[in-house]
Design a protein around this motif. Structure first.
Motif, PDB file in Angstrom:
ATOM      1  N   VAL A 290     -51.726   4.968  -7.924  1.00 27.56           N
ATOM      2  CA  VAL A 290     -50.346   4.281  -7.278  1.00 27.56           C
ATOM      3  C   VAL A 290     -49.808   5.325  -6.369  1.00 27.56           C
ATOM      4  O   VAL A 290     -49.326   5.387  -5.284  1.00 27.56           O
ATOM      5  N   LYS A 291     -49.785   6.702  -6.869  1.00 22.21           N
ATOM      6  CA  LYS A 291     -49.431   7.844  -6.185  1.00 22.21           C
ATOM      7  C   LYS A 291     -49.967   8.032  -4.784  1.00 22.21           C
ATOM      8  O   LYS A 291     -49.545   8.156  -3.805  1.00 22.21           O
ATOM      9  N   ASP A 292     -51.052   7.979  -4.820  1.00 17.53           N
ATOM     10  CA  ASP A 292     -52.135   8.025  -3.790  1.00 17.53           C
ATOM     11  C   ASP A 292     -52.074   7.152  -2.715  1.00 17.53           C
ATOM     12  O   ASP A 292     -52.113   7.353  -1.732  1.00 17.53           O
ATOM     13  N   ASN A 293     -51.802   6.128  -3.326  1.00 16.47           N
ATOM     14  CA  ASN A 293     -51.518   4.503  -2.470  1.00 16.47           C
ATOM     15  C   ASN A 293     -50.381   4.646  -1.684  1.00 16.47           C
ATOM     16  O   ASN A 293     -50.246   4.528  -0.524  1.00 16.47           O
ATOM     17  N   PHE A 294     -49.219   5.320  -2.723  1.00 20.35           N
ATOM     18  CA  PHE A 294     -48.119   5.494  -1.590  1.00 20.35           C
ATOM     19  C   PHE A 294     -48.067   6.500  -0.578  1.00 20.35           C
ATOM     20  O   PHE A 294     -47.680   6.370   0.180  1.00 20.35           O
ATOM     21  N   ALA A 295     -48.800   7.454  -0.894  1.00 21.06           N
ATOM     22  CA  ALA A 295     -48.952   8.571   0.049  1.00 21.06           C
ATOM     23  C   ALA A 295     -49.502   8.240   1.352  1.00 21.06           C
ATOM     24  O   ALA A 295     -49.276   8.347   2.489  1.00 21.06           O
ATOM     25  N   GLU A 296     -50.751   7.359   0.939  1.00 19.01           N
ATOM     26  CA  GLU A 296     -51.422   6.822   2.203  1.00 19.01           C
ATOM     27  C   GLU A 296     -50.710   5.940   3.000  1.00 19.01           C
ATOM     28  O   GLU A 296     -50.804   5.703   4.248  1.00 19.01           O
ATOM     29  N   ALA A 297     -49.879   5.101   2.130  1.00 21.43           N
ATOM     30  CA  ALA A 297     -49.046   3.995   2.918  1.00 21.43           C
ATOM     31  C   ALA A 297     -47.983   4.678   3.791  1.00 21.43           C
ATOM     32  O   ALA A 297     -47.708   4.300   4.856  1.00 21.43           O
ATOM     33  N   ARG A 298     -47.445   5.966   3.104  1.00 21.16           N
ATOM     34  CA  ARG A 298     -46.328   6.612   4.082  1.00 21.16           C
ATOM     35  C   ARG A 298     -47.104   7.082   5.283  1.00 21.16           C
ATOM     36  O   ARG A 298     -46.322   6.906   6.344  1.00 21.16           O
ATOM     37  N   VAL A 299     -48.381   7.624   5.181  1.00 21.90           N
ATOM     38  CA  VAL A 299     -48.882   8.168   6.319  1.00 21.90           C
ATOM     39  C   VAL A 299     -49.410   6.966   7.493  1.00 21.90           C
ATOM     40  O   VAL A 299     -49.257   7.108   8.717  1.00 21.90           O
ATOM     41  N   ARG A 300     -49.833   6.045   6.767  1.00 16.84           N
ATOM     42  CA  ARG A 300     -50.310   4.892   7.765  1.00 16.84           C
ATOM     43  C   ARG A 300     -48.981   4.161   8.467  1.00 16.84           C
ATOM     44  O   ARG A 300     -48.971   4.022   9.507  1.00 16.84           O
ATOM     45  N   GLU A 301     -48.039   4.020   7.591  1.00 16.72           N
ATOM     46  CA  GLU A 301     -46.850   3.302   8.265  1.00 16.72           C
ATOM     47  C   GLU A 301     -45.893   4.625   9.309  1.00 16.72           C
ATOM     48  O   GLU A 301     -45.194   3.921   9.975  1.00 16.72           O
ATOM     49  N   SER A 302     -46.351   5.792   9.253  1.00 18.35           N
ATOM     50  CA  SER A 302     -45.649   6.770  10.090  1.00 18.35           C
ATOM     51  C   SER A 302     -46.348   6.915  11.466  1.00 18.35           C
ATOM     52  O   SER A 302     -46.038   7.485  12.029  1.00 18.35           O
ATOM     53  N   ASN A 303     -47.657   6.167  11.515  1.00 14.92           N
ATOM     54  CA  ASN A 303     -48.363   6.157  12.678  1.00 14.92           C
ATOM     55  C   ASN A 303     -48.394   4.922  13.223  1.00 14.92           C
ATOM     56  O   ASN A 303     -48.543   3.775  12.829  1.00 14.92           O
ATOM     57  N   PRO A 304     -47.913   4.781  14.746  1.00 12.74           N
ATOM     58  CA  PRO A 304     -47.755   3.423  15.499  1.00 12.74           C
ATOM     59  C   PRO A 304     -49.083   2.847  15.385  1.00 12.74           C
ATOM     60  O   PRO A 304     -49.274   1.561  15.783  1.00 12.74           O
ATOM     61  N   SER A 305     -50.286   3.551  15.704  1.00 13.03           N
ATOM     62  CA  SER A 305     -51.547   2.793  15.947  1.00 13.03           C
ATOM     63  C   SER A 305     -52.175   2.414  14.545  1.00 13.03           C
ATOM     64  O   SER A 305     -53.119   1.502  14.750  1.00 13.03           O
TER      65      SER A 305
END
Length: 421
Positions: free
Chosen positions: A377-392
């Motif tokens: 869950v922590k890894d998924n949250f971290a990946e989601a933050r990185v993914r949502e902070s990139n417009p592409s």
């Protein structure tokens, strides 16, 4: 069309792997042969130089450089051999990399088979393989592993497996984790529409591997259990006989005879168990002829002798058979069944220990599973933050617009600062 495509994929895959394996084997043989020839040449040079009748070479001085010595020459030859072997290794690595192109690797290091490959899966019994055809593969994010969907193949001949062609029998489909399967050395047989598999195991042609250490430990545990059962039965028989003797000595004697018969029964049963070999028990088909049934027969004879020659019978029949009191018959029967008490106690103890171990395993498994889930869950949250902070990479269109505007505004501010400078 599906059969042709699967056949084509399987043939191409098999040919590429076989070619890589054959090339690697040939390269190893060539390198070994070259090394052996070079060693023989060096030995011959050393022998000739040692026994050659040559005048001694002049000592080198500072102005005249010395010639290359034998050790220097040998070292140079060794470096050349290493360079040649390095080139061969690089060629082999390139061939293996080419053969592995397009192959998926599981995070744990297992090779994921491709659709149409023939694989070996766990069978119903130990030392048995199920031959199957890979239908599809899918990656499970929750477990970070691959699931392999397969179609079970049925044996249609010696070492030949094919799909079921019956209209009323559907093919059996299963799924396995990629760690549970292994590749099969299979060759497609066109005239039978089946595959010839060489490395499939079955219970007939695969010998059972015996772990000698585990066998010795099991025999030691069996010997300790047998001794404990005999000792506990003897103590219960002795204690019961002494307790009953306080009220009726004749009944106590019958109880003691039953206990002795019980001990004899356990001993004969243990000896029969120890005689069991790979072919089974010698009297497995005729249980009434088992030696352990001599124990109750001996008990009957002992009671007959006691009441015939030592008294205690309530009378005799016309044939001279003594009439035994019911309480004495019951005492002998209970004494014979005394061995059941320690046997039930040991069985209950083993069941309790098994349940206790199972409870600890379930508890530890749940705790470990919760920790892994929490980490994912922590890894998924971290990946989601990185993914949502990139417009592409963001999936939300409003977030994408906002990030694009912010990035554009940031670029404009940087350009203004550069122009001011």
């Amino acid at each position: 069309e599906l059969n042709d495509s699967l056949k084509k994929i399987g043939d191409e895959r098999s040919q590429s792997l076989d070619s890589a394996i054959n090339d690697e084997a040939k390269a190893k043989e060539m390198a070994a042969e070259a090394a052996r020839q070079r060693v023989e040449e060096l030995k011959e040079k050393a022998k000739n130089s040692a026994f050659a009748n040559k005048p001694p070479a002049p000592r080198p001085n500072a102005e005249e450089p010395a010639g290359m010595s034998f050790m220097s020459k040998a070292l140079e030859d060794t470096e050349e051999e290493k360079a040649a072997q390095r080139i061969v290794d690089e060629e082999q690595a390139a061939k293996r990399a080419k053969a592995m192109e397009g192959v998926e690797i599981d995070p744990r290091g297992f090779i994921v088979p491709q659709i149409g490959d023939i694989v070996l899966c766990p069978g119903k019994w130990a030392n048995e393989d199920m031959v199957a055809l890979v239908e599809s593969t899918q990656f499970v994010d929750a477990r970070m592993s691959w699931n392999i969907d397969v179609i079970e193949l049925n044996p249609v001949g010696p070492g030949i497996y094919g799909r079921s062609s019956s209209a009323w029998r559907k093919p059996i489909k299963r799924w396995f984790d990629v760690s549970e399967i292994r590749p099969a050395r299979a060759e497609y047989v066109d005239d039978q529409d089946a595959w010839r598999v060489e490395n499939a195991r079955d219970m007939i042609n695969t010998p059972v591997v015996v772990n000698e250490t585990a066998r010795e430990i099991g025999l030691e545990e069996y010997g300790a259990l047998k001794a404990k059962l005999v000792t506990d039965t003897a103590l219960l028989g002795l204690g019961g006989s002494v307790a009953i003797a306080a009220f009726d000595q004749g009944t106590a004697v019958c109880f003691g005879l039953g206990s002795l018969a019980s001990i004899a029964y356990i001993g004969l049963l243990a000896s029969q168990v120890e005689e069991v070999g790979p072919g089974g028990a010698p009297n497995a088909g005729l249980p009434l002829l088992s030696p352990r049934f001599l124990a109750p027969l001996a008990l009957f004879v002992a009671i007959f002798v006691k009441f015939t020659y030592f008294g205690g019978a309530t009378g005799f029949t016309e044939g001279g058979v003594p009439k035994v009191p019911p309480k004495d018959i019951a005492a002998a029967g209970v004494g014979f069944l005394v061995y059941k008490i320690p046997l039930l106690l040991e069985s209950t103890k083993q069941v309790y220990l098994t349940l206790d171990d199972a409870g600890d395993a379930v508890e530890s498994g749940i705790g470990e599973g919760y920790k892994q889930w929490q980490g994912r869950v922590k890894d998924n949250f971290a990946e989601a933050r990185v993914r949502e902070s990139n417009p592409s990479t963001t999936w939300n269109p409003f977030t994408k617009i906002r990030l694009t505007v912010e990035e554009q505004y940031k670029k404009e501010q940087e350009e203004k600062e550069k122009n001011q400078d």
